[in-house]
Scaffold this motif. Structure first.
Motif, mmCIF file in Angstrom:
data_model
loop_
_atom_site.group_PDB
_atom_site.id
_atom_site.type_symbol
_atom_site.label_atom_id
_atom_site.label_comp_id
_atom_site.label_asym_id
_atom_site.label_seq_id
_atom_site.Cartn_x
_atom_site.Cartn_y
_atom_site.Cartn_z
ATOM 1 N N VAL A 319 0.983 -1.251 0.005
ATOM 2 C CA VAL A 319 0.131 -0.090 0.088
ATOM 3 C C VAL A 319 0.796 1.286 0.029
ATOM 4 C CG1 VAL A 319 -1.916 1.311 1.156
ATOM 5 C CG2 VAL A 319 -1.820 -1.278 1.448
ATOM 6 N N VAL A 320 0.619 2.097 -0.982
ATOM 7 C CA VAL A 320 1.538 3.247 -1.252
ATOM 8 C C VAL A 320 0.763 4.530 -1.356
ATOM 9 C CG1 VAL A 320 3.233 4.445 -2.625
ATOM 10 C CG2 VAL A 320 3.398 2.177 -2.645
ATOM 11 N N ALA A 321 1.150 5.474 -0.536
ATOM 12 C CA ALA A 321 0.552 6.887 -0.241
ATOM 13 C C ALA A 321 -0.992 6.576 -0.231
ATOM 14 C CB ALA A 321 0.861 7.568 -1.747
ATOM 15 N N ASN A 322 -1.617 6.091 0.882
ATOM 16 C CA ASN A 322 -2.873 6.268 1.094
ATOM 17 C C ASN A 322 -3.411 7.380 2.053
ATOM 18 O OD1 ASN A 322 -5.453 4.538 0.214
ATOM 19 N ND2 ASN A 322 -5.812 4.938 2.217
ATOM 20 N N GLN A 323 -4.343 8.158 1.764
ATOM 21 C CA GLN A 323 -4.594 9.275 2.798
ATOM 22 C C GLN A 323 -4.905 8.631 4.129
ATOM 23 O OE1 GLN A 323 -6.434 12.511 0.698
ATOM 24 N NE2 GLN A 323 -7.431 13.030 2.565
ATOM 25 N N TRP A 342 3.767 2.135 2.772
ATOM 26 C CA TRP A 342 4.894 3.043 2.505
ATOM 27 C C TRP A 342 3.968 4.575 2.346
ATOM 28 C CZ3 TRP A 342 7.426 3.812 -2.896
ATOM 29 C CH2 TRP A 342 8.722 4.594 -2.774
ATOM 30 N N ASN A 343 4.421 5.593 3.055
ATOM 31 C CA ASN A 343 3.950 6.857 2.804
ATOM 32 C C ASN A 343 2.343 6.990 3.112
ATOM 33 O OD1 ASN A 343 6.718 7.764 2.577
ATOM 34 N ND2 ASN A 343 6.209 7.857 0.389
ATOM 35 N N VAL A 344 1.879 6.434 4.026
ATOM 36 C CA VAL A 344 0.393 6.460 4.206
ATOM 37 C C VAL A 344 0.085 7.812 5.122
ATOM 38 C CG1 VAL A 344 -0.161 4.198 3.607
ATOM 39 C CG2 VAL A 344 0.221 4.943 5.954
ATOM 40 N N GLY A 345 -1.183 8.278 4.934
ATOM 41 C CA GLY A 345 -1.439 9.434 5.512
ATOM 42 C C GLY A 345 -2.098 9.442 6.916
ATOM 43 N N ASP A 346 -2.069 8.136 7.476
ATOM 44 C CA ASP A 346 -2.679 8.145 9.042
ATOM 45 C C ASP A 346 -2.035 6.811 9.358
ATOM 46 O OD1 ASP A 346 -4.147 8.594 11.192
ATOM 47 O OD2 ASP A 346 -5.765 7.760 10.381
ATOM 48 N N ASP A 347 -2.502 5.855 9.899
ATOM 49 C CA ASP A 347 -1.880 4.688 10.570
ATOM 50 C C ASP A 347 -1.458 3.943 9.308
ATOM 51 O OD1 ASP A 347 -3.104 5.994 12.811
ATOM 52 O OD2 ASP A 347 -4.681 4.794 12.768
ATOM 53 N N GLY A 348 -0.261 3.051 9.800
ATOM 54 C CA GLY A 348 0.173 2.000 9.180
ATOM 55 C C GLY A 348 -0.486 0.822 9.208
ATOM 56 N N ILE A 349 -0.657 0.268 10.425
ATOM 57 C CA ILE A 349 -1.564 -0.870 10.611
ATOM 58 C C ILE A 349 -2.741 -0.642 11.765
ATOM 59 C CG2 ILE A 349 -1.590 -3.044 11.627
ATOM 60 C CD1 ILE A 349 0.157 -2.952 8.882
ATOM 61 N N ASP A 350 -3.956 -0.824 11.301
ATOM 62 C CA ASP A 350 -5.014 -0.592 12.128
ATOM 63 C C ASP A 350 -5.831 -1.599 12.402
ATOM 64 O OD1 ASP A 350 -7.303 0.617 13.618
ATOM 65 O OD2 ASP A 350 -7.008 2.543 12.427
ATOM 66 N N THR A 351 -6.161 -1.995 13.693
ATOM 67 C CA THR A 351 -6.944 -3.214 13.808
ATOM 68 C C THR A 351 -8.165 -2.765 14.880
ATOM 69 O OG1 THR A 351 -5.804 -3.948 15.926
ATOM 70 C CG2 THR A 351 -5.201 -4.829 13.866
ATOM 71 N N ASP A 352 -9.525 -3.435 14.580
ATOM 72 C CA ASP A 352 -10.604 -3.098 15.480
ATOM 73 C C ASP A 352 -11.281 -4.198 15.614
ATOM 74 O OD1 ASP A 352 -10.907 -0.082 15.170
ATOM 75 O OD2 ASP A 352 -10.158 -0.446 13.398
ATOM 76 N N GLN A 353 -12.373 -4.347 16.507
ATOM 77 C CA GLN A 353 -13.308 -5.093 16.535
ATOM 78 C C GLN A 353 -13.056 -6.688 16.877
ATOM 79 O OE1 GLN A 353 -16.026 -4.309 12.923
ATOM 80 N NE2 GLN A 353 -16.492 -2.399 13.944
ATOM 81 N N SER A 354 -11.937 -6.855 17.504
ATOM 82 C CA SER A 354 -11.382 -8.053 17.808
ATOM 83 C C SER A 354 -11.155 -9.140 16.404
ATOM 84 C CB SER A 354 -12.403 -8.956 18.821
ATOM 85 O OG SER A 354 -12.415 -8.291 19.957
ATOM 86 N N TRP A 355 -10.259 -8.643 15.765
ATOM 87 C CA TRP A 355 -9.696 -9.306 14.760
ATOM 88 C C TRP A 355 -9.164 -10.378 15.463
ATOM 89 C CZ3 TRP A 355 -4.161 -8.499 12.761
ATOM 90 C CH2 TRP A 355 -3.863 -9.518 11.852
ATOM 91 N N ASN A 356 -9.072 -11.500 14.732
ATOM 92 C CA ASN A 356 -8.607 -12.905 15.426
ATOM 93 C C ASN A 356 -7.617 -13.437 14.279
ATOM 94 O OD1 ASN A 356 -7.872 -14.901 17.217
ATOM 95 N ND2 ASN A 356 -9.999 -16.064 16.850
ATOM 96 N N GLY A 357 -6.665 -12.988 13.937
ATOM 97 C CA GLY A 357 -5.539 -13.640 12.974
ATOM 98 C C GLY A 357 -4.357 -13.122 13.496
ATOM 99 N N THR A 358 -3.301 -13.291 12.312
ATOM 100 C CA THR A 358 -2.102 -12.978 12.520
ATOM 101 C C THR A 358 -1.478 -12.190 11.486
ATOM 102 O OG1 THR A 358 -1.485 -15.013 13.715
ATOM 103 C CG2 THR A 358 0.373 -14.137 12.700
ATOM 104 N N LEU A 359 -0.698 -11.157 11.697
ATOM 105 C CA LEU A 359 0.287 -10.259 10.661
ATOM 106 C C LEU A 359 1.313 -10.723 10.772
ATOM 107 C CD1 LEU A 359 0.420 -8.235 8.461
ATOM 108 C CD2 LEU A 359 0.823 -6.509 10.236
ATOM 109 N N ASP A 360 2.043 -11.235 9.787
ATOM 110 C CA ASP A 360 3.550 -12.185 9.845
ATOM 111 C C ASP A 360 4.264 -11.550 8.693
ATOM 112 O OD1 ASP A 360 5.527 -13.391 10.615
ATOM 113 O OD2 ASP A 360 4.917 -15.087 9.412
#
Length: 491
Positions: A319-323, A342-360
């Motif tokens: 993900v590049v240059a998302n607002q 890369w170069n996003v305008g807010d959060d790089g990684i955002d999690t909500d509502q009890s995501w139940n997985g893995t980012l690796d």
């Protein structure tokens, strides 16, 4: 007496005659210019550069004249000059989009009189370009020999599969609010978008001049847009039937509308009771220049995952240059690996509502919001996730992340093997007392003496000063725009 009167009259007449001869010549009226445009300009090919249109001009032979020409959706090459003869040829190139175009010619003579005329031009849809303006309601394949233009919010509806071939380019038109462009995969819909490292699938803006030939030649970066230009279109949204933790004024709810999609559109619902739900496969996909505003200061994420189940495969995503955020999870159970933000305008990684997985295995470079925004459950259902093996560059030039890790008191997440570098003053782990948050192998690229300045509270045992023994495997990101541009050098 009669003779006297005659001589007097004759004298008077001759006096008036000679007096008139001494006065200025009378004003001469010059004809106004007349400009005519052709009524049957031939349709021109999209992207053509050697085009012309002839206007007919009539001016008074005793005068001189100049012209100016302006165009809509065309580039006029000879925009001004002097009039010579009875016609003017205006040379031009086709504009950046198919459809209507025009050239207006204005002629002004040496007496200041003007006239104008407008030639209407039609630019043909390029053969390699496909405008998509309605939902995908039957199994469809998008092929790499064409560029697909999203003319609005395009939904892959329940029961339908959209297949996107490796190397395909998808471009979103500009639009905000309800007119924001996006590709939305509804619950029960399937997206089979399996790019490769040699032929990634690219989602970008119509303002991006990247072409089929560029991708075929291995040139995956935009030829005309810088990698920090954002908000030019929407993004990619995938919705599923996996559990979420959400509520409203009446209590827990098992499904909810994804942000940015009007409640009148039932395709925006996500959540359910199928942890293994399958929304398809997303591999080697680059999403750029998105995040247009959808109302009340809310923008679309590069990739939004709402209630996406573990049967879905998501890996090798850029993900590049998302607002707004790079990737945001809203509940669900999907696992994701090999992510570059890369170069996003807010959060790089955002999690909500009890995501139940893995980012690796992931890299986040220079978000201007939080590096991580990790929220807790919003209903009574509680589940946590794992974020591991990542490198985070918190500052690049004047792009400075707000903080390093932002969690709530009720967040549930295990953070493992993360390396933070490019640290600036004031960047911190904002909370280390949340009972559901654990830290293991978190290294911050500062000295041991400086470390307490970057933790809000006591430094947990799992957080240390370090130089990157725990970090992402950057070698898997060579295919990305960031990788090819050198933005990952040293990581």
């Amino acid at each position: 007496m009669k003779k006297f009167r005659f001589l007097f009259s004759l004298t008077l007449i001759l006096g008036l005659f000679f007096t008139a001869c001494d006065e200025d010549d009378p004003i001469v009226a010059f004809d106004k210019p007349v400009v005519s445009a052709p009524s049957n300009v031939a349709t021109i090919p999209f992207g053509s550069t050697d085009q012309s249109v002839d206007f007919t001009v009539s001016i008074d032979s005793d005068l001189t004249a100049n012209y100016t020409a302006s165009g809509t959706n065309v580039s006029v090459l000879n925009a001004s000059g002097s009039v010579s003869g009875n016609s003017i040829t205006i040379n031009y190139s086709a504009g950046s989009s198919a459809g209507a175009a025009s050239i207006t010619l204005t002629v002004t003579d040496s007496e200041g009189q003007t006239d104008d005329a407008t030639a209407v031009i039609s630019i043909d849809q390029p053969e390699f370009e496909v405008k998509v303006t309605s939902n995908i309601t039957q199994n469809t394949t998008w092929t790499s020999d064409k560029v697909y233009i999203l003319g609005g919010r395009i939904t892959v509806v329940n029961g339908v599969t959209l297949t996107i071939e490796p190397g395909t380019i998808i471009k979103g038109e500009a639009g905000t609010g309800a007119n924001a462009t996006a590709l939305l995969v509804a619950r029960g819909g399937t997206l089979m978008a399996e790019g490769t490292a040699d032929a990634p699938i690219i989602f970008t803006s119509v303002a991006d001049e990247i072409s089929i030939e560029d991708v075929a030649a291995g040139n995956f970066g935009s030829p005309n847009l810088d990698p920090d230009i954002n908000g030019l279109w929407g993004g990619v949204i995938v919705l599923g039937k996996a559990p979420i933790s959400a509520s409203n004024e009446s209590g827990d709810v098992s499904e909810i509308q994804i942000e940015g999609i009007p409640t009148s559109d039932q395709n925006g619902l996500y959540g359910g009771n199928e942890p293994g739900d399958n929304s398809g496969v997303l591999k080697y996909i680059s999403i750029r220049h998105g995040g247009t505003n959808i109302g009340s200061g809310n923008e679309i994420n590069g990739l939004s995952l709402g209630g996406v189940g573990s049967g879905t495969v998501i890996e090798n995503i850029e993900v590049v240059a998302n607002q707004d955020d790079g990737i945001e999870w809203f509940g669900g159970t999907v696992n994701v690996k090999n992510v570059l933000v890369w170069n996003v305008g807010d959060d790089g990684i955002d999690t909500d509502q009890s995501w139940n997985g893995t980012l690796d295995n992931f890299i986040v470079v220079a978000p201007t919001g939080h590096a991580f925004e990790l929220d807790g459950p919003e209903g009574s259902m509680e589940a946590g996730h794992v974020i591991q093996n990542g490198t985070i560059v918190a500052t690049v030039g004047d792009r400075i992340s707000q903080d390093l890790i932002n969690v709530d008191n009720n967040s549930i997440v295990d953070l493992k093997n993360l390396f933070f570098t490019g640290i600036s003053e004031g960047q911190k782990i904002n909370r280390v007392t949340a009972a559901g948050v654990t830290f293991e192998g978190i290294e911050i690229d500062v000295t041991a003496e400086e470390l307490p300045n970057h933790v809000n509270g006591d430094v947990p045992a799992g957080v240390t000063a370090g130089t990157g023994t725990k970090k992402a495997d950057a070698s898997v990101f060579g295919w990305t725009w960031a990788g090819k541009s050198g933005a990952l050098t040293g990581l």
